[in-house]
Scaffold this motif. Structure first.
Motif, PDB file in Angstrom:
ATOM      1  N   ALA A 122      49.426  28.992  37.807  1.00 45.30           N
ATOM      2  CA  ALA A 122      50.648  28.477  37.623  1.00 45.30           C
ATOM      3  C   ALA A 122      51.698  29.572  37.606  1.00 45.30           C
ATOM      4  N   LYS A 123      52.731  29.274  38.198  1.00 43.56           N
ATOM      5  CA  LYS A 123      53.929  30.265  38.188  1.00 43.56           C
ATOM      6  C   LYS A 123      55.222  30.292  37.309  1.00 43.56           C
ATOM      7  N   SER A 145      55.442  39.440  40.143  1.00 43.12           N
ATOM      8  CA  SER A 145      56.215  39.984  39.287  1.00 43.12           C
ATOM      9  C   SER A 145      56.409  39.418  37.964  1.00 43.12           C
ATOM     10  N   ASN A 146      57.534  38.822  37.443  1.00 46.96           N
ATOM     11  CA  ASN A 146      57.458  38.245  36.288  1.00 46.96           C
ATOM     12  C   ASN A 146      57.793  36.589  36.266  1.00 46.96           C
ATOM     13  N   THR A 147      57.077  36.038  37.366  1.00 44.19           N
ATOM     14  CA  THR A 147      57.350  34.737  37.630  1.00 44.19           C
ATOM     15  C   THR A 147      56.233  33.766  37.150  1.00 44.19           C
ATOM     16  N   LEU A 148      55.110  34.525  36.667  1.00 42.32           N
ATOM     17  CA  LEU A 148      54.013  33.825  36.170  1.00 42.32           C
ATOM     18  C   LEU A 148      54.261  33.213  34.854  1.00 42.32           C
ATOM     19  N   SER A 149      53.415  31.974  34.511  1.00 43.53           N
ATOM     20  CA  SER A 149      53.728  31.054  33.278  1.00 43.53           C
ATOM     21  C   SER A 149      53.326  32.200  32.233  1.00 43.53           C
ATOM     22  N   GLY A 150      53.738  31.983  31.158  1.00 44.08           N
ATOM     23  CA  GLY A 150      53.406  32.739  29.824  1.00 44.08           C
ATOM     24  C   GLY A 150      52.704  32.049  28.905  1.00 44.08           C
ATOM     25  N   ILE A 151      52.383  30.824  29.070  1.00 44.25           N
ATOM     26  CA  ILE A 151      51.693  29.890  28.257  1.00 44.25           C
ATOM     27  C   ILE A 151      50.344  30.321  27.849  1.00 44.25           C
ATOM     28  N   GLY A 152      49.715  31.164  28.800  1.00 44.37           N
ATOM     29  CA  GLY A 152      48.164  31.492  28.684  1.00 44.37           C
ATOM     30  C   GLY A 152      48.233  32.821  27.756  1.00 44.37           C
ATOM     31  N   GLY A 153      49.381  33.529  27.441  1.00 46.74           N
ATOM     32  CA  GLY A 153      49.713  34.815  26.700  1.00 46.74           C
ATOM     33  C   GLY A 153      49.574  35.898  27.690  1.00 46.74           C
ATOM     34  N   ARG A 161      47.529  38.142  28.244  1.00 44.28           N
ATOM     35  CA  ARG A 161      46.545  38.844  28.961  1.00 44.28           C
ATOM     36  C   ARG A 161      46.012  37.529  29.817  1.00 44.28           C
ATOM     37  N   ARG A 162      46.510  36.290  29.837  1.00 39.78           N
ATOM     38  CA  ARG A 162      46.057  35.318  30.807  1.00 39.78           C
ATOM     39  C   ARG A 162      47.275  34.543  31.371  1.00 39.78           C
ATOM     40  N   PRO A 163      48.508  35.266  32.027  1.00 36.01           N
ATOM     41  CA  PRO A 163      49.668  34.672  32.185  1.00 36.01           C
ATOM     42  C   PRO A 163      49.314  33.831  33.554  1.00 36.01           C
ATOM     43  N   GLY A 164      49.572  32.450  33.528  1.00 32.33           N
ATOM     44  CA  GLY A 164      49.272  31.509  34.548  1.00 32.33           C
ATOM     45  C   GLY A 164      47.936  30.927  34.970  1.00 32.33           C
ATOM     46  N   ILE A 165      47.048  31.669  34.126  1.00 27.23           N
ATOM     47  CA  ILE A 165      45.594  31.097  34.219  1.00 27.23           C
ATOM     48  C   ILE A 165      45.431  29.723  33.367  1.00 27.23           C
ATOM     49  N   VAL A 166      44.726  28.861  34.388  1.00 26.56           N
ATOM     50  CA  VAL A 166      44.756  27.655  33.887  1.00 26.56           C
ATOM     51  C   VAL A 166      43.119  27.307  33.993  1.00 26.56           C
ATOM     52  N   HIS A 167      42.309  28.014  34.768  1.00 24.08           N
ATOM     53  CA  HIS A 167      40.942  27.728  34.596  1.00 24.08           C
ATOM     54  C   HIS A 167      40.425  29.201  35.261  1.00 24.08           C
ATOM     55  N   ARG A 168      39.160  29.488  35.133  1.00 29.02           N
ATOM     56  CA  ARG A 168      38.649  30.591  35.605  1.00 29.02           C
ATOM     57  C   ARG A 168      37.180  30.310  36.266  1.00 29.02           C
ATOM     58  N   LEU A 169      36.919  31.449  36.920  1.00 31.24           N
ATOM     59  CA  LEU A 169      35.486  31.417  37.485  1.00 31.24           C
ATOM     60  C   LEU A 169      34.952  32.714  37.172  1.00 31.24           C
ATOM     61  N   ASP A 170      33.558  32.807  36.823  1.00 27.04           N
ATOM     62  CA  ASP A 170      32.788  34.020  36.557  1.00 27.04           C
ATOM     63  C   ASP A 170      32.982  34.908  37.524  1.00 27.04           C
ATOM     64  N   LYS A 171      32.786  36.225  36.976  1.00 27.64           N
ATOM     65  CA  LYS A 171      33.154  37.593  37.771  1.00 27.64           C
ATOM     66  C   LYS A 171      32.509  37.413  38.997  1.00 27.64           C
ATOM     67  N   LEU A 205      41.894  40.015  38.262  1.00 31.69           N
ATOM     68  CA  LEU A 205      42.893  38.974  38.952  1.00 31.69           C
ATOM     69  C   LEU A 205      44.254  38.969  38.206  1.00 31.69           C
ATOM     70  N   VAL A 206      44.123  39.046  37.084  1.00 30.21           N
ATOM     71  CA  VAL A 206      45.621  38.960  36.318  1.00 30.21           C
ATOM     72  C   VAL A 206      46.493  40.059  36.736  1.00 30.21           C
ATOM     73  N   ASN A 207      45.788  41.431  36.843  1.00 28.11           N
ATOM     74  CA  ASN A 207      46.554  42.621  37.123  1.00 28.11           C
ATOM     75  C   ASN A 207      47.181  42.434  38.535  1.00 28.11           C
ATOM     76  N   ALA A 208      46.528  41.878  39.444  1.00 24.05           N
ATOM     77  CA  ALA A 208      46.553  41.658  40.707  1.00 24.05           C
ATOM     78  C   ALA A 208      47.761  40.660  40.858  1.00 24.05           C
ATOM     79  N   LEU A 209      47.794  39.480  39.940  1.00 20.50           N
ATOM     80  CA  LEU A 209      48.824  38.383  40.106  1.00 20.50           C
ATOM     81  C   LEU A 209      50.418  38.920  39.642  1.00 20.50           C
ATOM     82  N   ILE A 210      49.975  39.951  38.453  1.00 20.89           N
ATOM     83  CA  ILE A 210      51.342  40.423  37.830  1.00 20.89           C
ATOM     84  C   ILE A 210      52.040  41.406  39.092  1.00 20.89           C
ATOM     85  N   HIS A 211      51.235  42.193  39.721  1.00 22.09           N
ATOM     86  CA  HIS A 211      51.794  42.768  40.811  1.00 22.09           C
ATOM     87  C   HIS A 211      52.430  42.127  41.834  1.00 22.09           C
ATOM     88  N   HIS A 212      51.830  40.960  42.381  1.00 22.00           N
ATOM     89  CA  HIS A 212      52.139  40.205  43.476  1.00 22.00           C
ATOM     90  C   HIS A 212      53.314  39.217  43.172  1.00 22.00           C
TER      91      HIS A 212
END
Length: 341
Positions: A159-160, A130-138, A140-150, A121-128
């Motif tokens: 978060a953007k 661009s560089n607007t995602l939050s960087g707090i998650g590092g 490998r996890r830009p913008g990710i504030v919670h997750r679901l199992d695969k 999902l992160v790869n998809a979000l980066i493409h969609h």
């Protein structure tokens, strides 16, 4: 004493066991390599024939290491730890300058990690985004504030920017106790819980001997984290006069958000999720009691029957209460309809 760790030609490393060497091969090699590779990765390399002793492959991870053994370990080329954008379709429910809300499909890993460096999902979000995602998650996890199992489907918010990330993280950490965050899931479980509604209050931690699994822990255990799940039976399938049922559709609401929480808690009370090969494998033979047509659908359901159908949160900029619901995905619809028959 000479260094037992030497760089061989290409991507091979030569490791020689001195008089202090002991134990099984996978553990010893992992200790020599350090943090570069995990023990499970080293074990996989051994089984794949990438470790040699005197020119012959050694494929038994449990082989005892002896003084003087000189192993050649073939290492894969290093992978880029920074995720790259990939054109992966997203089911977008809402998007503005601060957040993006999506419905995650089954089979999509949320963020890169061991064995899943691409196609997430992160790869998809980066493409969609661009560089607007939050960087707090590092990285490998830009913008990710919670997750679901695969293999869990349903609603997720991303978060953007950093302000949105902090605000959303506070809401998820609060678990709806004082803030408007709400999360609800639908699950198909084996049997029917004794009570049509109830609460599971059972601390969770890592399972002994398997870091990928979670288990119920004693409250005084050092690694025990509070975990509370509220459930309500929505529908019973093949209910009998004694009030038991073959399976049930259950709605679960989280008061905490631990890894695998619903899966472990429902298994803990004796009703694991259909399709859950980790926490409910012992129940699979129950499908043999069903007519053949239904049995094929139940046995062919290739994931845990869990769907995050509802998410509510406060918008980090406007303060508006954002509420999203998505229906069951097609595979769970087919499963439920089959059980109804």
């Amino acid at each position: 004493m000479s260094d037992p760790f030497k760089q061989a030609a290409g991507n091979r490393k030569v490791l020689t066991a001195d008089e202090s060497a002991e134990g099984r091969l996978d553990a010893w090699l992992t200790a020599q390599v350090g943090e570069e590779f995990s023990r499970s990765r080293i074990k996989a390399l051994i089984k794949d024939g990438q470790v040699f002793l005197r020119g012959d492959p050694v494929t038994d991870p449990q082989r005892k290491v002896r003084t003087g053994d000189s192993f050649e370990l073939t290492l894969p080329e290093p992978e880029d730890p920074t995720p790259q954008g990939e054109d992966i379709p997203l089911d977008i429910l809402h998007e503005d300058d601060d957040v993006i809300v999506i419905c995650k499909p089954s089979g999509l890993v949320v963020h890169p990690g061991a064995g899943n460096w691409t196609g997430t999902l992160v790869n998809a979000l980066i493409h969609h985004c661009s560089n607007t995602l939050s960087g707090i998650g590092g990285v490998r996890r830009p913008g990710i504030v919670h997750r679901l199992d695969k293999d869990t489907t349903g609603v997720m918010v991303v978060a953007k920017n950093d302000i949105a990330h902090r605000h959303l993280s506070l809401q998820f950490a609060d678990h709806g106790r004082t803030m408007p965050l709400e999360r609800a899931y639908q699950a198909v479980v084996w049997g029917r819980p004794r009570s049509l509604s109830g609460m599971v209050d059972a601390p969770l931690g890592r399972a002994t001997g398997d870091r990928t699994r979670r288990a119920v822990k004693r409250p005084d255990s050092q690694d025990a984290d509070e975990a509370i799940t509220h459930y309500q039976v929505v529908e019973r399938f093949h209910e009998k006069p004694d009030a038991t049922a073959f399976a049930s559709l259950v709605e679960c609401r989280l008061e905490t958000g631990r890894t695998h929480q619903i899966r472990v808690h429902m298994a803990h009370i004796g009703h694991p999720l259909l399709g859950d090969t980790v926490y409910g494998a012992g129940f699979k033979t129950k499908a043999n009691l069903l007519p053949e047509e239904i049995r094929k659908i139940v046995n062919g359901f290739g994931r845990q029957a869990l769907h995050a159908f509802m998410l509510q949160f406060e918008h980090p900029r406007t303060g508006e209460i954002m509420h999203f619901e998505v229906p069951l995905p097609d595979d769970m619809v087919e499963l439920v309809e089959a059980l109804r028959r």
